[in-house]
Design a protein around this motif. Structure first.
Motif, mmCIF file in Angstrom:
data_model
loop_
_atom_site.group_PDB
_atom_site.id
_atom_site.type_symbol
_atom_site.label_atom_id
_atom_site.label_comp_id
_atom_site.label_asym_id
_atom_site.label_seq_id
_atom_site.Cartn_x
_atom_site.Cartn_y
_atom_site.Cartn_z
ATOM 1 N N ALA A 69 0.832 -1.213 0.000
ATOM 2 C CA ALA A 69 0.000 0.000 0.000
ATOM 3 C C ALA A 69 0.865 1.261 0.000
ATOM 4 N N ALA A 70 1.985 1.223 0.712
ATOM 5 C CA ALA A 70 2.877 2.389 0.728
ATOM 6 C C ALA A 70 3.565 2.555 -0.635
ATOM 7 N N LEU A 73 0.995 4.061 -2.822
ATOM 8 C CA LEU A 73 0.797 5.471 -2.464
ATOM 9 C C LEU A 73 1.852 6.324 -3.172
ATOM 10 N N TYR A 74 3.074 5.820 -3.177
ATOM 11 C CA TYR A 74 4.176 6.525 -3.837
ATOM 12 C C TYR A 74 4.008 6.504 -5.361
ATOM 13 N N GLU A 86 -6.732 15.688 -2.688
ATOM 14 C CA GLU A 86 -6.185 15.036 -1.488
ATOM 15 C C GLU A 86 -7.170 14.048 -0.857
ATOM 16 N N ARG A 87 -8.454 14.407 -0.869
ATOM 17 C CA ARG A 87 -9.439 13.499 -0.267
ATOM 18 C C ARG A 87 -9.605 12.221 -1.072
ATOM 19 N N ARG A 89 -7.396 11.017 -3.058
ATOM 20 C CA ARG A 89 -6.127 10.284 -2.965
ATOM 21 C C ARG A 89 -6.134 9.414 -1.699
ATOM 22 N N LEU A 90 -6.643 9.969 -0.618
ATOM 23 C CA LEU A 90 -6.731 9.221 0.639
ATOM 24 C C LEU A 90 -7.763 8.092 0.533
ATOM 25 N N TRP A 91 -8.853 8.352 -0.126
ATOM 26 C CA TRP A 91 -9.901 7.337 -0.328
ATOM 27 C C TRP A 91 -9.360 6.177 -1.168
ATOM 28 N N HIS A 93 -6.359 5.208 -1.240
ATOM 29 C CA HIS A 93 -5.470 4.464 -0.343
ATOM 30 C C HIS A 93 -6.269 3.598 0.635
ATOM 31 N N GLN A 94 -7.353 4.145 1.145
ATOM 32 C CA GLN A 94 -8.213 3.377 2.053
ATOM 33 C C GLN A 94 -8.762 2.127 1.361
ATOM 34 N N LEU A 97 -6.003 -0.468 1.133
ATOM 35 C CA LEU A 97 -5.770 -1.140 2.417
ATOM 36 C C LEU A 97 -6.830 -2.207 2.673
ATOM 37 N N THR A 98 -8.046 -1.950 2.229
ATOM 38 C CA THR A 98 -9.115 -2.934 2.404
ATOM 39 C C THR A 98 -8.906 -4.126 1.463
ATOM 40 N N ILE A 148 -19.368 0.666 -2.887
ATOM 41 C CA ILE A 148 -18.617 1.918 -3.119
ATOM 42 C C ILE A 148 -18.613 2.272 -4.603
#
Lengths: 235, 235
Positions: A69-70, A73-74, A86-87, A89-91, A93-94, A97-98, A148
């Motif tokens: 995941a990291a 992200l990169y 940004e939001r 991008r975070l979603w 990533h979430q 992770l799932t 989703i």
């Protein structure tokens, strides 16, 4: 700059989530252990200031990053496989992770007692764990992915926004593994998740991904991998 | 702005990693389910455009983010608990993801057959899994944390750089749980990891954290939590 991916040879495994991002973006990369052997993973791992707990890890010049995941992200930023917002991008990533949680559970079906022991030494336990996985966990995870997609304000063609992200590539890989490992289950349940299936079908037809899947770089699924087809665990 | 944390009442669980970040930064937050009951988690989860697969999730105004590591990625920036430097920020996240893997394995020791069945219905399997966890996994994870502290160019006082990050808070929480669940094991192995212990001791003495740990907000560890003390699994 040529990216360097370090991951075990012989399986798709967790390295495949990184490979799909690199392949989708036609990024130049070396799959280092496939050229130099698995020993290079530990050798390079020892040298670096930020060693990964486990492969895969990615080198980009002097940067070394591990944990799928990291890494994504990169790479999402570098390869334009993540939203700039940004939001979102975070979603993205979430969601990744799932997906990672889901893939780990799929692995633990055939290794409930621990990764240090053979499947053959934990078969009765695997049969029990597989039942819960098939009946509870798969519907819960796939239902979430379908939800989703339904909720995506830009429409259900992508998990996030209206463009390809690494989350789309990763759900393709997870569904591909699931279909390999549990063909009976997916034959029965799969049609319930039409939006998930459509995203996966679209990913498979992306020109760069289609070319990759047809290449020798794409290793066939097998029983050393995270997703394994043991007919006794499918139903 | 008051943050809103949504997580099950009655346990530290995965919510605790978020709480520790909020508490360390003295950020204003509501622990919503503790005020309104666990039902609020599903109710709010259904309303939002980015529902979490599972709690915890955090609301910050209109932003809703789930998955502990993603929440901490977000809060790390907002609460100044992550480095500004992009590489160190990513490294902090990679460490957090590895802590999350460790915590999940600690949970699966008492639920190897699946979270849907009681511990009492999977005790023989737990005994087998606990052996591998104690003998192989704990030394491997703790050895890795000790190594990255040794390798930190800024010294071993923090996991990343020369300042507190959410990774320090999270290793404190993981070690706290491990010591609760496996006192015999940690009595024997603990002294091998002096740098890890020192980081955890420093975290416990941070004024905001010390005040939190002494407050009623800090729930005692118990056998509904991720880390459980079952004496038969310890050795």
């Amino acid at each position: 700059m040529t990216y360097e991916l370090y991951y075990w040879t012989g399986i798709q495994g967790r390295g495949e989530y990184v490979r799909l991002a690199l392949e989708a973006a036609a990024a130049p990369y070396r799959d280092v252990a496939r050229e130099e052997g698995d020993g290079v993973i530990a050798a390079v791992g020892k040298q670096v200031a930020t060693p990964s707990f486990a492969p895969p890890f990615l080198k980009d010049g002097t940067l070394v990053v591990g944990q799928v995941a990291a890494i994504l992200l990169y790479l999402g930023d570098k390869l334009d496989l993540a939203p700039k917002d940004e939001r979102l991008r975070l979603w993205t990533h979430q969601i990744q992770l799932t997906i990672a949680d889901f893939v780990l559970e799929a692995h633990d079906v055939h290794h409930p007692i621990g990764a240090g022991q053979y499947y053959e030494d934990q078969k009765p336990e695997s049969l029990r764990r597989a039942k819960e996985f098939r009946e509870e966990r798969v519907p819960k995870f796939l239902g979430w992915f379908e939800t989703i997609l339904e909720k995506n304000p830009e429409g259900p063609a992508h998990l996030v926004g209206d463009r390809l992200t690494y989350a789309d590539l990763s759900i393709f890989q997870a569904m591909s593994g699931l279909t390999y490992a549990f063909p009976k289950l997916m034959n029965r349940l799969g049609p319930n998740y039409g939006k998930v299936n459509a995203v996966c079908a679209d990913v498979a037809e992306l020109p760069n991904i289609a070319a990759y899947l047809a290449s020798e770089r794409r290793i066939a699924p097998n029983e050393n991998d995270l997703f394994r087809h043991y007919p006794e665990l499918d139903a």
